[in-house]
Design an enzyme around this catalytic site. Structure first.
Site: not given
Ligand code: UT7
Length: 325
Positions: A113, A252, A282
């Site tokens: 990225c 980004h 992204n």
């Molecule tokens: O390009 C540069 C590199 N990438 C990044 O910089 C990405 C950085 N990270 C992020 O943007 C965020 O961490 C994400 C968008 C990837 C995830 O958001 P989050 O608020 O950190 O969610 P999480 O991973 O803590 O997941 C929270 C919950 C989990 O369920 P439980 O364990 O709380 O029951 C996940 O399983 O959300 C669940 N979950 C989803 N639910 C519905 C994860 N993906 C999804 C989804 N739809 N697509």
């Protein structure tokens, strides 16, 4: 020594739109979750027969047209990509062939990225030393080639696209005022493309899963906020400016919550941050290039604007540039 500036910016987005409600039908997710956690509403998908080089060629043509520069006069082409058509030839060579830039030097850079800003700074160095008079810097990704469409944690985040710009010497105090590039290799495992080892030739051939992106989102989130804020602070200082002097930040576009947190950390109003993640998700290296092109076309960025470009991505790698348009 004259300053090197961005004299035009172009873009190309594939036609096919994949909205959140479509993904609701394929994985256990919802428009509400994707929108509130990321800011993404839809993304573009390149057609099956549309390659990264095709996206790059279209963006390059747009940037050259806006710069009124003939391809035959281009001296350097750098393409930032982590999704090249194949290991070789480079995407830069494929662009050269398609646009007939037969006198150009050509190569690709791989910085995920952060690729567009790594390529921008690299090209600037060649121009500043006088080795080349102009450069076509392209960022193009068909990143959806590396997405596991069954993994809801990643498949909702990414999209395809390309942006490009022409660099050349500029008069006065305009131009790329400062650069910052940094690797954080100790965090390499936080975002990777996973490939299975093919079986040796003498063993029975089995189906091999396509390489796919795996990432640890929460850990990346925290590092992204800190490293992007640090990158802007360093680059602003190197440009001998202060944060309030910045008219626009083009970051980004990985997550709108990351962008908001960076803005808060820097004390920069969100109104000064250009965001288009809702439309494209992204696009890896292409995100900043496309956002910059839209910000210029929408006349947010005008002649004289001080712009901070800032990024972060797999590697991990971070980068920033301060540009006076
Ligand atoms: O390009 C540069 C590199 N990438 C990044 O910089 C990405 C950085 N990270 C992020 O943007 C965020 O961490 C994400 C968008 C990837 C995830 O958001 P989050 O608020 O950190 O969610 P999480 O991973 O803590 O997941 C929270 C919950 C989990 O369920 P439980 O364990 O709380 O029951 C996940 O399983 O959300 C669940 N979950 C989803 N639910 C519905 C994860 N993906 C999804 C989804 N739809 N697509």
């Amino acid at each position: 020594m004259s300053n090197i500036g961005i004299v035009s910016v172009g873009r190309y987005l594939p036609k096919r739109i994949l909205a959140n409600h479509h993904l609701e039908k394929t994985v256990d997710t919802s428009d509400e979750w994707i929108t509130s956690r990321t800011g993404i509403k839809e993304r573009r998908l390149a057609a099956r027969d549309e390659r990264t080089s095709d996206l790059a060629i279209n963006a390059a043509k747009d940037a050259l047209k806006k710069a009124k520069l003939s391809a035959s006069k281009v001296e350097l082409i750098i393409v930032a990509t982590i999704s090249p058509d194949s290991a070789f030839p480079s995407v830069a060579c494929l662009v050269q062939k398609a646009i007939h830039a037969k006198h150009a030097a050509t190569f690709d850079v791989s910085a995920a990225c952060s690729g567009f800003l790594f390529a921008l700074t690299t090209a600037k160095q060649y121009l500043q030393t006088g080795m080349y008079k102009n450069a076509l810097v392209i960022a193009a990704e068909k990143i959806t080639n590396y997405i596991d469409w069954n993994d809801r944690a990643t498949c909702v985040l990414f999209g395809d696209g390309a942006g490009a710009c022409v660099l050349a010497p500029v008069r006065g105090n305009r131009g790329i005022l400062s650069d910052y590039m940094r690797g954080h290799g100790q965090f390499s495992e936080l975002m990777e493309v996973i490939s299975e080892d093919p079986k040796p030739l003498d063993q029975e051939t089995t189906m091999i899963r396509k390489p796919y992106v795996r990432m640890q989102g929460q850990e990346l989130f925290k590092i992204a906020v800190n490293s992007m804020a640090e990158a802007v602070e360093v680059a602003v200082k190197k440009a001998k400016l202060k944060l309030p002097d910045i008219d626009w930040v083009v970051p980004h576009q990985a997550n709108d919550r990351i962008i908001s947190a960076v803005a808060r950390k820097l004390g920069i109003p969100k109104a000064k941050i250009f965001v288009n993640i809702d439309k494209y998700g992204n696009m890896s290296a292409a995100s900043i290039a496309v956002a910059l092109s839209e910000a210029v076309d929408q006349k947010c960025i005008k002649r004289g604007s001080n712009v901070a470009l800032v990024t972060f991505g797999a590697g991990l790698v971070s980068a920033a540039n301060i540009v006076k348009f």
